[in-house]
Write a protein that holds these residues in place. Structure first.
Motif, PDB file in Angstrom:
ATOM      1  N   ARG A 129       0.847  -1.201   0.000  1.00 25.87           N
ATOM      2  CA  ARG A 129       0.000   0.000   0.000  1.00 25.87           C
ATOM      3  C   ARG A 129       0.874   1.239   0.000  1.00 25.87           C
ATOM      4  O   ARG A 129       2.024   1.206   0.460  1.00 25.87           O
ATOM      5  N   GLN A 130       0.313   2.321  -0.518  1.00 27.15           N
ATOM      6  CA  GLN A 130       1.020   3.588  -0.536  1.00 27.15           C
ATOM      7  C   GLN A 130       0.072   4.697  -0.109  1.00 27.15           C
ATOM      8  O   GLN A 130      -0.917   4.976  -0.802  1.00 27.15           O
ATOM      9  N   GLU A 157      -5.311   5.389   9.389  1.00 26.34           N
ATOM     10  CA  GLU A 157      -3.938   5.069   8.962  1.00 26.34           C
ATOM     11  C   GLU A 157      -3.894   4.002   7.874  1.00 26.34           C
ATOM     12  O   GLU A 157      -2.846   3.773   7.258  1.00 26.34           O
ATOM     13  N   ASP A 158      -5.014   3.343   7.620  1.00 28.79           N
ATOM     14  CA  ASP A 158      -5.076   2.350   6.554  1.00 28.79           C
ATOM     15  C   ASP A 158      -5.409   2.979   5.208  1.00 28.79           C
ATOM     16  O   ASP A 158      -5.396   2.282   4.180  1.00 28.79           O
ATOM     17  N   THR A 159      -5.705   4.262   5.191  1.00 27.94           N
ATOM     18  CA  THR A 159      -6.000   4.952   3.937  1.00 27.94           C
ATOM     19  C   THR A 159      -4.779   4.934   3.023  1.00 27.94           C
ATOM     20  O   THR A 159      -3.695   5.374   3.409  1.00 27.94           O
ATOM     21  N   ALA A 160      -4.965   4.395   1.822  1.00 29.25           N
ATOM     22  CA  ALA A 160      -3.852   4.246   0.884  1.00 29.25           C
ATOM     23  C   ALA A 160      -4.370   3.656  -0.415  1.00 29.25           C
ATOM     24  O   ALA A 160      -5.509   3.184  -0.489  1.00 29.25           O
ATOM     25  N   VAL A 161      -3.501   3.664  -1.412  1.00 28.85           N
ATOM     26  CA  VAL A 161      -3.749   2.863  -2.599  1.00 28.85           C
ATOM     27  C   VAL A 161      -3.138   1.497  -2.338  1.00 28.85           C
ATOM     28  O   VAL A 161      -1.969   1.398  -1.944  1.00 28.85           O
ATOM     29  N   TYR A 162      -3.920   0.457  -2.531  1.00 25.66           N
ATOM     30  CA  TYR A 162      -3.476  -0.913  -2.275  1.00 25.66           C
ATOM     31  C   TYR A 162      -3.152  -1.605  -3.595  1.00 25.66           C
ATOM     32  O   TYR A 162      -3.957  -1.569  -4.536  1.00 25.66           O
ATOM     33  N   TYR A 163      -1.988  -2.229  -3.633  1.00 22.53           N
ATOM     34  CA  TYR A 163      -1.508  -2.914  -4.822  1.00 22.53           C
ATOM     35  C   TYR A 163      -1.316  -4.405  -4.535  1.00 22.53           C
ATOM     36  O   TYR A 163      -0.819  -4.760  -3.468  1.00 22.53           O
ATOM     37  N   CYS A 164      -1.654  -5.229  -5.501  1.00 28.25           N
ATOM     38  CA  CYS A 164      -1.255  -6.626  -5.389  1.00 28.25           C
ATOM     39  C   CYS A 164      -0.024  -6.851  -6.259  1.00 28.25           C
ATOM     40  O   CYS A 164       0.222  -6.114  -7.221  1.00 28.25           O
ATOM     41  N   ALA A 165       0.731  -7.863  -5.887  1.00 25.22           N
ATOM     42  CA  ALA A 165       1.976  -8.167  -6.569  1.00 25.22           C
ATOM     43  C   ALA A 165       2.208  -9.663  -6.544  1.00 25.22           C
ATOM     44  O   ALA A 165       1.721 -10.364  -5.652  1.00 25.22           O
ATOM     45  N   LYS A 175       3.821   9.145   1.250  1.00 26.88           N
ATOM     46  CA  LYS A 175       4.665   8.114   1.848  1.00 26.88           C
ATOM     47  C   LYS A 175       5.126   7.115   0.793  1.00 26.88           C
ATOM     48  O   LYS A 175       4.554   7.029  -0.289  1.00 26.88           O
ATOM     49  N   GLU A 176       6.150   6.369   1.144  1.00 31.52           N
ATOM     50  CA  GLU A 176       6.626   5.333   0.247  1.00 31.52           C
ATOM     51  C   GLU A 176       5.699   4.122   0.312  1.00 31.52           C
ATOM     52  O   GLU A 176       5.004   3.897   1.306  1.00 31.52           O
ATOM     53  N   ARG A 177       5.727   3.351  -0.751  1.00 30.25           N
ATOM     54  CA  ARG A 177       4.935   2.127  -0.771  1.00 30.25           C
ATOM     55  C   ARG A 177       5.492   1.166   0.280  1.00 30.25           C
ATOM     56  O   ARG A 177       6.707   1.027   0.419  1.00 30.25           O
ATOM     57  N   GLY A 202      -3.545  -0.859  -8.735  1.00 28.30           N
ATOM     58  CA  GLY A 202      -3.917  -0.304  -7.442  1.00 28.30           C
ATOM     59  C   GLY A 202      -5.398  -0.015  -7.308  1.00 28.30           C
ATOM     60  O   GLY A 202      -6.088   0.240  -8.295  1.00 28.30           O
ATOM     61  N   THR A 203      -5.871  -0.039  -6.069  1.00 26.58           N
ATOM     62  CA  THR A 203      -7.246   0.331  -5.757  1.00 26.58           C
ATOM     63  C   THR A 203      -7.223   1.205  -4.504  1.00 26.58           C
ATOM     64  O   THR A 203      -6.506   0.908  -3.543  1.00 26.58           O
ATOM     65  N   GLN A 204      -8.000   2.274  -4.523  1.00 33.49           N
ATOM     66  CA  GLN A 204      -7.978   3.249  -3.433  1.00 33.49           C
ATOM     67  C   GLN A 204      -8.852   2.781  -2.273  1.00 33.49           C
ATOM     68  O   GLN A 204     -10.016   2.403  -2.477  1.00 33.49           O
ATOM     69  N   VAL A 205      -8.285   2.846  -1.085  1.00 32.88           N
ATOM     70  CA  VAL A 205      -9.039   2.610   0.146  1.00 32.88           C
ATOM     71  C   VAL A 205      -8.966   3.879   0.979  1.00 32.88           C
ATOM     72  O   VAL A 205      -7.870   4.368   1.281  1.00 32.88           O
TER      73      VAL A 205
END
Length: 124
Positions: free
Chosen positions: A38-39, A89-97, A43-45, A117-120
């Protein structure tokens, strides 16, 4: 070509839940260790969680332990992240890899393929 497509993000109130999905295509998904990163803004991913090729060998960062659960369905070529008790604090763009390395850990460079990515967003 290889595609990882995330879905399930959105806006949720603090304390709520979301379930993210990542649909994989163009690769033999069961041969890859899979992870969520997540990013957050500014902040950094960062690594969130990972799961082994057949579903074991899971890992989580400390801040999500007990709240998030990673899983996969290789028959559906899909990775999941169940997120409970969400906070701001969980707000971020979430990426799978996905990684061809069975012991891939928390570093970006260990992963071969990435989703868009998907925005949360968690409102407090």
């Amino acid at each position: 070509q290889v595609q990882l497509v995330e879905s399930g993000g959105g806006l949720v109130q603090a304390g709520g839940s979301l379930r993210l999905s990542c649909a994989a295509s163009g690769l033999t998904f069961s041969r890859y260790r899979a992870a969520w990163f997540r990013q957050a803004p500014g902040k950094e991913r960062e690594f969130v969680s990972a799961i082994g090729q057949i579903g074991g060998n899971t890992a989580y960062i400390d801040s999500v332990k007990g709240r998030f659960t990673v899983s996969r369905d290789n028959a559906k070529n899909t990775l999941y992240l169940q997120m409970n008790s969400l906070n701001a604090e969980d707000t971020a763009v979430y990426y799978c890899a996905a990684s061809s390395r069975p012991l891939a850990g928390y570093l970006d460079r260990e992963y071969d393929y990435w989703g868009q990515g998907t925005q949360v967003t968690v409102s407090s």
